[in-house]
Design a protein around this motif. Sequence first.
Motif, PDB file in Angstrom:
ATOM      1  N   LEU A  82      34.657  48.060   1.155  1.00  0.00           N
ATOM      2  CA  LEU A  82      34.255  46.808   0.510  1.00  0.00           C
ATOM      3  C   LEU A  82      33.221  47.054  -0.580  1.00  0.00           C
ATOM      4  O   LEU A  82      33.346  46.541  -1.698  1.00  0.00           O
ATOM      5  CB  LEU A  82      33.721  45.824   1.556  1.00  0.00           C
ATOM      6  N   TYR A  83      32.218  47.841  -0.272  1.00  0.00           N
ATOM      7  CA  TYR A  83      31.221  48.164  -1.300  1.00  0.00           C
ATOM      8  C   TYR A  83      31.849  48.951  -2.450  1.00  0.00           C
ATOM      9  O   TYR A  83      31.534  48.704  -3.615  1.00  0.00           O
ATOM     10  CB  TYR A  83      30.041  48.936  -0.701  1.00  0.00           C
ATOM     11  N   GLU A  84      32.738  49.885  -2.139  1.00  0.00           N
ATOM     12  CA  GLU A  84      33.428  50.639  -3.199  1.00  0.00           C
ATOM     13  C   GLU A  84      34.165  49.688  -4.142  1.00  0.00           C
ATOM     14  O   GLU A  84      34.069  49.827  -5.365  1.00  0.00           O
ATOM     15  CB  GLU A  84      34.430  51.627  -2.599  1.00  0.00           C
ATOM     16  N   THR A  85      34.885  48.754  -3.566  1.00  0.00           N
ATOM     17  CA  THR A  85      35.646  47.803  -4.378  1.00  0.00           C
ATOM     18  C   THR A  85      34.708  46.914  -5.186  1.00  0.00           C
ATOM     19  O   THR A  85      34.943  46.663  -6.371  1.00  0.00           O
ATOM     20  CB  THR A  85      36.577  46.954  -3.483  1.00  0.00           C
ATOM     21  N   MET A  86      33.634  46.471  -4.583  1.00  0.00           N
ATOM     22  CA  MET A  86      32.674  45.625  -5.297  1.00  0.00           C
ATOM     23  C   MET A  86      32.036  46.382  -6.462  1.00  0.00           C
ATOM     24  O   MET A  86      31.837  45.816  -7.538  1.00  0.00           O
ATOM     25  CB  MET A  86      31.591  45.118  -4.341  1.00  0.00           C
ATOM     26  N   LEU A  87      31.713  47.646  -6.246  1.00  0.00           N
ATOM     27  CA  LEU A  87      31.062  48.431  -7.291  1.00  0.00           C
ATOM     28  C   LEU A  87      32.010  48.748  -8.450  1.00  0.00           C
ATOM     29  O   LEU A  87      31.563  48.962  -9.575  1.00  0.00           O
ATOM     30  CB  LEU A  87      30.483  49.719  -6.706  1.00  0.00           C
ATOM     31  N   LYS A  88      33.307  48.759  -8.194  1.00  0.00           N
ATOM     32  CA  LYS A  88      34.296  49.024  -9.241  1.00  0.00           C
ATOM     33  C   LYS A  88      34.462  47.852 -10.204  1.00  0.00           C
ATOM     34  O   LYS A  88      34.915  48.038 -11.325  1.00  0.00           O
ATOM     35  CB  LYS A  88      35.662  49.334  -8.626  1.00  0.00           C
ATOM     36  N   HIS A  89      34.122  46.665  -9.751  1.00  0.00           N
ATOM     37  CA  HIS A  89      34.340  45.461 -10.553  1.00  0.00           C
ATOM     38  C   HIS A  89      33.002  44.921 -11.073  1.00  0.00           C
ATOM     39  O   HIS A  89      32.089  44.649 -10.288  1.00  0.00           O
ATOM     40  CB  HIS A  89      35.052  44.389  -9.721  1.00  0.00           C
TER      41      HIS A  89
END
Length: 121
Positions: A82-89
Amino acid sequence: LQLETKGWSSHEWQYFLRFLMPNLDAAKMTTLDKAFHFTATWNSEVAALWFQAAIAAQYKPAYSALENFLLHVGRRKFIKPLYETMLKHAATREMAKDIYKRARVNYHAVSTGTLDKMMKN
């Protein structure tokens, strides 16, 4: 949305979400959420996948539940993606950092070790 889902197991919901995730936009997320109430699920396996899709689709109605999830669930297998995905956007990068600052104290050292590195990059 007409699907016969009565009696589906958690595994079937996970498969369903994984299959749909690459093709979801906010409008489709709205339709799915109205039909299946994913944003309100208590199943962490399903919720983690749903929130990943919500981040990618910028489905803002799920953001409050996502924040609550990250503040109360500490399992690395759920929070890291979830954090990985949030940081990508760009739209969710600052939100990720803000939530992490507040949630970090409750995470296990193994999780914070992984997430601290992610937040620095």
